[in-house]
Design an enzyme around this catalytic site. Structure first.
Site, mmCIF file in Angstrom:
data_model
loop_
_atom_site.group_PDB
_atom_site.id
_atom_site.type_symbol
_atom_site.label_atom_id
_atom_site.label_comp_id
_atom_site.label_asym_id
_atom_site.label_seq_id
_atom_site.Cartn_x
_atom_site.Cartn_y
_atom_site.Cartn_z
ATOM 1 N N VAL A 111 1.119 -1.312 0.102
ATOM 2 C CA VAL A 111 -0.073 0.491 0.121
ATOM 3 C C VAL A 111 0.685 1.320 0.110
ATOM 4 O O VAL A 111 0.206 2.054 0.070
ATOM 5 C CB VAL A 111 -0.568 0.308 1.186
ATOM 6 N N SER A 146 -8.662 4.068 14.568
ATOM 7 C CA SER A 146 -8.363 3.203 15.478
ATOM 8 C C SER A 146 -8.830 4.576 16.345
ATOM 9 O O SER A 146 -8.604 6.052 16.420
ATOM 10 C CB SER A 146 -6.461 3.919 15.746
ATOM 11 N N TYR A 148 2.317 7.355 15.726
ATOM 12 C CA TYR A 148 0.969 6.606 15.841
ATOM 13 C C TYR A 148 0.243 7.233 15.388
ATOM 14 O O TYR A 148 -0.993 7.426 13.950
ATOM 15 C CB TYR A 148 1.118 5.467 16.074
ATOM 16 N N LYS A 166 -2.866 8.840 12.397
ATOM 17 C CA LYS A 166 -4.313 7.691 12.642
ATOM 18 C C LYS A 166 -5.411 9.276 12.652
ATOM 19 O O LYS A 166 -6.290 8.927 11.978
ATOM 20 C CB LYS A 166 -4.381 6.932 13.450
ATOM 21 N N ILE A 197 -7.763 -4.706 19.719
ATOM 22 C CA ILE A 197 -8.556 -5.670 18.966
ATOM 23 C C ILE A 197 -7.703 -7.170 19.420
ATOM 24 O O ILE A 197 -5.941 -6.729 18.475
ATOM 25 C CB ILE A 197 -9.151 -5.244 17.710
HETATM 26 P P1 NDP Z 1 -1.997 -7.484 11.453
HETATM 27 O O1 NDP Z 1 -0.616 -6.893 11.607
HETATM 28 O O2 NDP Z 1 -2.775 -8.254 12.491
HETATM 29 O O3 NDP Z 1 -2.109 -6.928 10.262
HETATM 30 C C1 NDP Z 1 -2.009 -5.781 9.345
HETATM 31 C C2 NDP Z 1 -2.248 -6.818 7.888
HETATM 32 O O4 NDP Z 1 -1.423 -5.481 7.122
HETATM 33 C C3 NDP Z 1 -0.397 -7.563 7.731
HETATM 34 O O5 NDP Z 1 -1.653 -9.108 6.821
HETATM 35 C C4 NDP Z 1 0.478 -7.404 6.803
HETATM 36 O O6 NDP Z 1 1.288 -7.807 6.155
HETATM 37 C C5 NDP Z 1 -0.528 -6.523 6.461
HETATM 38 N N1 NDP Z 1 0.362 -4.700 6.012
HETATM 39 C C6 NDP Z 1 1.253 -4.451 6.817
HETATM 40 N N2 NDP Z 1 1.881 -3.800 5.593
HETATM 41 C C7 NDP Z 1 1.931 -3.738 4.796
HETATM 42 C C8 NDP Z 1 1.574 -3.201 3.503
HETATM 43 N N3 NDP Z 1 2.876 -1.862 3.506
HETATM 44 N N4 NDP Z 1 1.034 -3.229 2.211
HETATM 45 C C9 NDP Z 1 0.069 -4.186 2.909
HETATM 46 N N5 NDP Z 1 -0.440 -4.646 3.492
HETATM 47 C C10 NDP Z 1 0.826 -4.744 4.335
HETATM 48 O O7 NDP Z 1 -2.976 -5.901 11.851
HETATM 49 P P2 NDP Z 1 -4.808 -5.081 13.051
HETATM 50 O O8 NDP Z 1 -5.301 -6.878 11.680
HETATM 51 O O9 NDP Z 1 -4.175 -5.863 14.520
HETATM 52 O O10 NDP Z 1 -4.601 -4.087 12.086
HETATM 53 C C11 NDP Z 1 -5.917 -4.023 10.671
HETATM 54 C C12 NDP Z 1 -5.562 -2.050 10.673
HETATM 55 O O11 NDP Z 1 -6.739 -2.254 12.390
HETATM 56 C C13 NDP Z 1 -4.756 -1.639 10.753
HETATM 57 O O12 NDP Z 1 -4.633 -0.368 10.833
HETATM 58 C C14 NDP Z 1 -4.212 -1.641 12.702
HETATM 59 O O13 NDP Z 1 -3.664 -0.019 12.377
HETATM 60 C C15 NDP Z 1 -5.993 -0.871 12.688
HETATM 61 N N6 NDP Z 1 -5.911 -1.256 14.633
HETATM 62 C C16 NDP Z 1 -5.896 -2.338 15.333
HETATM 63 C C17 NDP Z 1 -5.331 -2.429 16.597
HETATM 64 C C18 NDP Z 1 -5.909 -3.573 17.425
HETATM 65 O O14 NDP Z 1 -5.833 -3.420 18.224
HETATM 66 N N7 NDP Z 1 -5.370 -4.723 16.717
HETATM 67 C C19 NDP Z 1 -6.605 -0.597 17.150
HETATM 68 C C20 NDP Z 1 -6.775 -0.124 16.381
HETATM 69 C C21 NDP Z 1 -6.678 -0.028 14.696
HETATM 70 P P3 NDP Z 1 2.570 -8.391 7.155
HETATM 71 O O15 NDP Z 1 2.271 -9.279 7.750
HETATM 72 O O16 NDP Z 1 3.419 -8.775 5.572
HETATM 73 O O17 NDP Z 1 3.250 -7.614 7.005
#
Ligand code: NDP
Length: 278
Positions: A85, A163, A176, A180, A209
């Site tokens: 991305v 977030s 961060y 956000k 989460i």
């Molecule tokens: P995870 O780290 O579990 O998943 C994030 C995913 O995004 C991974 O599959 C990762 O791939 C992918 N990713 C990272 N960088 C890129 C990139 N440059 N291009 C494409 N894909 C990419 O995170 P979450 O599921 O927890 O988070 C998802 C969203 O929710 C994020 O925006 C996070 O900021 C937001 N969020 C999460 C919270 C939480 O408590 N979990 C709370 C608030 C917001 P890879 O593994 O290959 O790096």
């Protein structure tokens, strides 16, 4: 079932965590889903799981409805595309692939995100750039790739995963929350720009989460078990959220059930950000 029937949706960072849960939920609701993910293997694994789940669900439906039963349900429409991305050309490629496979994009979920938690004055320039490249540029790259088609067709829904850091600050988590906060600004600006063309742009602000992102944060604390307990103690519901609880909100915003919700943000945090504490 079928709240997203006929729609084509692209979800960034859909290989795991919240993005994977959104992809599962969208497919369950009848959408064709494109998993735009940095790690293609992870995305393909999740795509296979979605296919299996949808076939199972359809088989169950046809069994109970007295249909042909047992001959196998209809296949899910799922595609995994390697996508970074931070690179606008990569995101454009994913949108083009989505269109080639399933037709014009109706829904975009900008979910990919990373935690970059630093002390402001010891943070490196690279930390700053890394954070903004994924957490804010990544969202803009998605919007820029998807919007022209949506605007031209006069329909579309974009859901940005923000977030509770979009509104509140925890010391030591810089930059961060700055990125956000920007996601909310981008959501509101684009939501207003394209409202006359019937393209809605909204955000979801999850609290804690249970995903790898959160587990990594706990694991990096001096006492991971104590850090986890401290997080739970601060939750009004005494638990943190599940990815599917964010996904249900994404389904709602992506669907035709939210036609007058635009430039808005729904918080999914069990009430955590409303709680006063010292
Ligand atoms: P995870 O780290 O579990 O998943 C994030 C995913 O995004 C991974 O599959 C990762 O791939 C992918 N990713 C990272 N960088 C890129 C990139 N440059 N291009 C494409 N894909 C990419 O995170 P979450 O599921 O927890 O988070 C998802 C969203 O929710 C994020 O925006 C996070 O900021 C937001 N969020 C999460 C919270 C939480 O408590 N979990 C709370 C608030 C917001 P890879 O593994 O290959 O790096």
């Amino acid at each position: 079932m079928n709240r997203l029937a006929g729609k084509v949706a692209l979800i960034t960072g859909a290989g795991r965590g919240i993005g994977a849960a959104i992809a599962h939920a969208f497919a369950r609701e009848g959408a064709a889903v494109v998993l735009a993910e940095l790690d293609l293997e992870t995305a393909q694994r999740t795509a296979r799981e979605i296919e299996a789940a949808v076939v199972d669900a359809n088989r169950g439906t046809s069994d109970t409805s007295g249909g042909s039963g047992g001959s196998g349900g209809s296949a899910a429409r799922v595609l995994a595309v390697r996508t970074d991305v931070t690179q606008s050309a990569s995101v454009q490629h994913a949108v083009d692939e989505a269109q080639r496979a399933f037709g014009p994009l109706d829904v975009l979920v900008n979910n990919a995100g990373i935690n970059v938690f630093c002390d402001p004055l010891t943070m490196t320039d690279d930390d700053w750039r890394r954070c903004f490249a994924v957490d804010l540029d990544g969202v803009w790259n998605g919007c820029r790739a998807a919007l022209p088609g949506m605007v031209e067709r006069g329909r579309g829904s974009i859901v940005n995963i923000a977030s509770t850091h979009s509104f509140k600050i925890i010391p030591g988590c810089f930059p961060y929350p700055v990125a956000k906060h920007g996601v909310i600004g981008l959501t509101r600006a684009l939501g207003i720009e394209y409202a006359p063309r019937h393209v809605r742009v909204n955000a979801i602000a999850p609290g804690y989460i249970e995903t790898q992102l959160t587990r990594d944060w706990w694991d990096n604390q001096p006492d991971p078990a104590a850090a986890q307990q401290a997080t739970l103690d601060l939750q009004p519901m005494k638990r943190i959220g599940r990815p599917d609880e964010v996904a249900m909100t994404a389904v709602f915003l992506a669907s035709d059930e939210a036609p007058f919700i635009n430039a808005s943000c729904i918080t999914v945090d069990g009430g955590r950000s409303a709680l006063y504490h010292d």
